[in-house]
Design a protein around this motif. Structure first.
Motif, short mmCIF file in Angstrom:
data_model
loop_
_atom_site.label_atom_id
_atom_site.label_comp_id
_atom_site.label_asym_id
_atom_site.label_seq_id
_atom_site.Cartn_x
_atom_site.Cartn_y
_atom_site.Cartn_z
N PHE A 1 0.31 3.35 -3.28
CA PHE A 1 -0.43 4.60 -3.07
C PHE A 1 0.52 5.77 -2.79
O PHE A 1 0.38 6.83 -3.39
CB PHE A 1 -1.41 4.45 -1.90
CG PHE A 1 -2.61 3.60 -2.24
CD1 PHE A 1 -3.79 4.17 -2.68
CD2 PHE A 1 -2.55 2.23 -2.12
CE1 PHE A 1 -4.88 3.39 -3.00
CE2 PHE A 1 -3.63 1.44 -2.43
CZ PHE A 1 -4.81 2.01 -2.87
N ILE B 1 0.84 -1.21 0.00
CA ILE B 1 0.00 0.00 0.00
C ILE B 1 0.87 1.26 0.00
O ILE B 1 0.60 2.20 -0.75
CB ILE B 1 -0.97 -0.03 1.21
CG1 ILE B 1 -2.05 -1.07 0.93
CG2 ILE B 1 -1.60 1.34 1.45
CD1 ILE B 1 -3.05 -1.27 2.02
N LEU C 1 1.37 6.61 -6.60
CA LEU C 1 0.25 7.52 -6.85
C LEU C 1 0.37 8.86 -6.11
O LEU C 1 -0.45 9.76 -6.31
CB LEU C 1 -1.08 6.86 -6.46
CG LEU C 1 -1.57 5.72 -7.36
CD1 LEU C 1 -2.76 5.01 -6.73
CD2 LEU C 1 -1.98 6.24 -8.72
N GLN C 2 1.42 8.98 -5.24
CA GLN C 2 1.66 10.23 -4.49
C GLN C 2 0.48 10.62 -3.60
O GLN C 2 0.21 11.80 -3.38
CB GLN C 2 1.94 11.39 -5.48
CG GLN C 2 3.13 11.17 -6.37
CD GLN C 2 4.42 11.60 -5.70
OE1 GLN C 2 4.58 12.73 -5.32
NE2 GLN C 2 5.32 10.65 -5.54
N VAL C 3 -0.24 9.61 -3.09
CA VAL C 3 -1.34 9.88 -2.16
C VAL C 3 -0.73 10.28 -0.82
O VAL C 3 0.24 9.67 -0.37
CB VAL C 3 -2.22 8.62 -2.00
CG1 VAL C 3 -3.21 8.79 -0.85
CG2 VAL C 3 -2.97 8.32 -3.29
N GLN C 4 -1.31 11.33 -0.21
CA GLN C 4 -0.76 11.80 1.07
C GLN C 4 -1.21 10.89 2.21
O GLN C 4 -2.39 10.51 2.27
CB GLN C 4 -1.24 13.23 1.33
CG GLN C 4 -0.20 14.02 2.07
CD GLN C 4 -0.45 15.51 1.89
OE1 GLN C 4 -0.92 15.95 0.86
NE2 GLN C 4 -0.14 16.27 2.91
N PHE C 5 -0.28 10.54 3.10
CA PHE C 5 -0.59 9.67 4.23
C PHE C 5 -0.74 10.51 5.50
O PHE C 5 -0.08 11.54 5.63
CB PHE C 5 0.53 8.64 4.44
CG PHE C 5 0.43 7.44 3.53
CD1 PHE C 5 0.24 7.58 2.17
CD2 PHE C 5 0.53 6.15 4.05
CE1 PHE C 5 0.14 6.48 1.34
CE2 PHE C 5 0.44 5.04 3.22
CZ PHE C 5 0.24 5.20 1.86
#
Lengths: 157, 498
Positions: A134, A130, A138-142
């Motif tokens: 991600f 993940i 995908l550069q999704v912010q955590f």
């Protein structure tokens, strides 16, 4: 009273109570003002309907709903439920990675009866996948947490 | 129109969009194969992730999942008698019986051919009907809009599986949830309970992911895993071809299913599920041998499988041209449009032609991809059923959490999602249909705006205002008639039972 019959009564009654609480919360909003319809018009009407309909549903003969088949796994359900709640509580303080590792490991070990080794290995694999898919791809912010800070310094997130 | 479609294909012909179209079709098929994990859950999970994409790519991906599901659901219906998706329930009846008689290949083949023809018919319907409908809708005022949404919600409640009363209750909850946050006109806080995180209202992502994603995990956790028995799919491509007699018997059901499915798909509350059931009923009634239905009649596979695909396509027409979703999946697609700042409606063709025509073009391609993927890769898709609950559920949980957070960068939303998850689980266990809730939630703010505008224009005289607007009046009358019929039917049922 069977479980499904109890649910058929309890759920609408709970909804009626929540609807009434909501109505109480918007009681000060105007239904209509000199300038036209007020901000309380739709919430009051909708919540009024919720209370009225919920009472009607609770009074109507119980029908439908899942019947307990004896094929249930109450322990697994309890573990999943508790883990989901604790996961949500932990994220603001610990970020995503640490709670996700613990949650997955606990579910695998205590709800799915996998060995400790398999539980730890799978939780590491899942969280790594993940984070890489991600976070890195995908550069999704955590959500921020100690593990995320460390991963950020390594350029993974 | 042709220019628009060509523009759409030019938008589609980028590496990113082509890959997203392929990915959507592939994921849709997998989701269709997996019982329980439906398109609503999957689209809800992917909704926040789609934020990272441009709007056209995001809708191409999410739409691909929606129309791919109808294909995937057939596989398990035929080979296992387990519908992977609700729209494939009726295929179990005759598809599985055909498989037991050694005609699994023909059943899957005719379902794929029928789905392709009907899907193409449905997309042609969108291409030609949407611009015409958009022109009509452009003349609508707030009265017509409010009435249209009211009638749409009534239709959805009328068709709800859980009954009108429970559906009305769900819709009322949806409307109430939609009012949380600051009032758009007076800026007064409504139902925020003093929580600053609720000032901006409830986002569609926590609600949808909670109701469908988290509740799905809890549903999975509740029941013991069963080992399923799967009939072997044909290994040769030629085995998927129906024989001459089967092909002859399937022509009319495919044609009827295509038209019926599309028309039903246009209706709010319609869509693939209702279309497939209606098609089965029609085919059985028209058949010279109705006694063969349920025992392996190919018309019982060809008709419903065509209808559910054109029904899926039909549901895009009200979404794209009116901005009104007809079921839970299209409500989430509407949410995806809105998150990206695109408002579907009559102006979408002029304001965002690349989105409108790009998505339609992707459907043409997606339909071809699905046929090419489905027939040779059935064996691979069936293996998705071997994924144990432990892996699937934990993966969904983690994706839910990260997905919800990424929409609004709010940890509060994660708590909200879990809360909605438990609510969704309770509702599902007690046989409440969640579609009216999510639809009313999505439509609620627009409905409120239109209603308040109408009340302002008419100086509070709602009845007088409607009387001067025949279209709005007819729609309200239709909605009330449907509700009345539903409630009267309910009363009769209880009276007879008692």
């Amino acid at each position: 009273m069977s479980g499904s019959a109890l649910r058929a009564r309890a759920i609408p009654l709970l909804l009626a109570a929540l609807g009434a609480a909501g109505w109480f919360a918007v009681r000060h909003l105007d239904l209509y003002t000199d300038d036209g319809p007020g901000s309380g018009l739709l919430p009051k009407v909708a919540l009024g309907f919720v209370v009225m309909l919920a009472v009607l549903v609770s009074l109507a003969p119980a029908r439908g709903g899942a019947v307990d088949t004896g094929n249930e796994t109450p322990r697994a359900f309890a573990v999943y439920s508790v883990v989901a709640i604790l996961f949500a509580i932990a994220v603001p303080f610990l970020g995503f990675v640490i709670p996700a590792l613990i949650a997955t490991g606990v579910i695998m070990r205590f709800a799915e009866d996998r060995s400790w080794l398999a539980s730890v290995a799978y939780s590491l694999l899942l969280v790594a996948t993940i984070v890489l898919s991600f976070g890195t791809a995908l550069q999704v912010q955590f959500p921020a947490g100690p593990a995320e800070i460390a991963l950020k310094s390594l350029g993974v997130l | 129109m042709l220019d628009g479609l060509l523009h759409g294909f030019s938008v589609l012909m980028t590496v990113d969009n082509l890959l997203l179209c392929l990915l959507g079709a592939f994921l849709g098929t997998i989701v269709g194969v997996l019982p329980g994990l439906g398109p609503t859950t999957t689209i809800a999970l992917l909704l926040p992730i789609s934020l990272r994409m441009d709007v056209t790519g995001a809708i191409i991906l999410l739409s691909g999942i929606y129309y791919g599901v109808a294909y995937g659901g057939t596989i398990t219906s035929v080979l296992m008698r387990i519908p992977g998706e609700a729209s494939s329930v009726v295929t179990c009846l005759d598809g599985y019986e055909m498989a037991r008689k050694g005609r699994a290949g023909a059943a899957l083949g005719i379902a794929a051919i029928g789905s392709f023809i009907a899907g193409t018919f449905g997309i042609l319907g969108i291409t030609f009907l949407s611009p015409l409908l958009a022109k009509v809708v452009l003349s609508f005022g707030p009265g017509e809009y409010a009435a249209m949404m009211f009638a749409g919600l009534c239709l959805i409640m009328f068709f709800a599986q859980s009954g009108v009363l429970k559906a009305l209750l769900m819709a009322s909850i949806g409307v109430a949830l939609g009012t949380i946050g600051l009032d758009p006109i007076t800026n007064e806080a409504r139902l925020t309970f003093g929580l600053p995180d609720l000032i901006d209202g409830v986002n569609v992502a926590p609600l949808a992911i909670g109701l469908f994603g988290i509740s799905e995990i809890l549903m999975l956790a509740r029941t013991r895993e069963d080992a399923s028995s799967i009939m072997a799919p044909p290994s040769r491509l030629l085995a998927f071809l129906p024989n001459r007699e089967e092909a002859r018997q399937s022509v009319a059901p495919i044609a009827r299913g295509s038209v019926l499915g599309f028309v039903v798909g246009l209706l709010p509350g319609g869509g693939a599920v209702l279309a497939s059931f209606l098609s089965y009923a029609v085919e059985r009634r028209l058949s010279k041998h109705p006694e063969q239905f349920g025992k392996g009649a190919i018309a019982g596979v060809a008709g419903p499988e065509s209808a559910n695909n054109s029904g899926t396509a039909g549901a895009f027409v009200p979404l794209l041209t009116l901005g009104i979703p007809s079921n839970a999946v299209t409500a989430l697609l509407l949410g995806a449009f809105l998150i990206h700042g695109v408002v579907p409606g009559p102006l979408i063709m002029t304001q965002h032609p690349e989105v409108f025509w790009g998505v339609i073009a992707s459907m043409y391609l997606g339909n071809v991809i699905l046929v090419l993927l489905n027939v040779p890769l059935i064996g691979l898709f069936v293996r998705a059923l071997d994924i144990p609950r432990a892996y699937l559920a934990t993966m969904i949980l983690c994706v839910c959490v990260i997905g919800v957070y990424s929409t609004n960068l709010s940890t509060f939303d994660i708590g909200l999602t879990v809360m909605f998850g438990f609510a969704g689980y309770m509702f599902r266990r007690a046989d409440y249909d969640l579609s009216p809730l999510i639809l009313a939630f999505v439509l609620g703010p627009t409905f409120e705006r239109s209603l308040r505008q109408l009340l302002l224009i008419t100086d509070g005289d709602l009845l007088g205002g409607l009387w001067e607007r025949p279209i709005a009046l007819s729609l309200v009358a239709l909605g009330l008639a449907l509700l009345g019929t539903g409630i009267a039917g309910l009363g009769r049922r209880y009276t007879h039972d008692d």
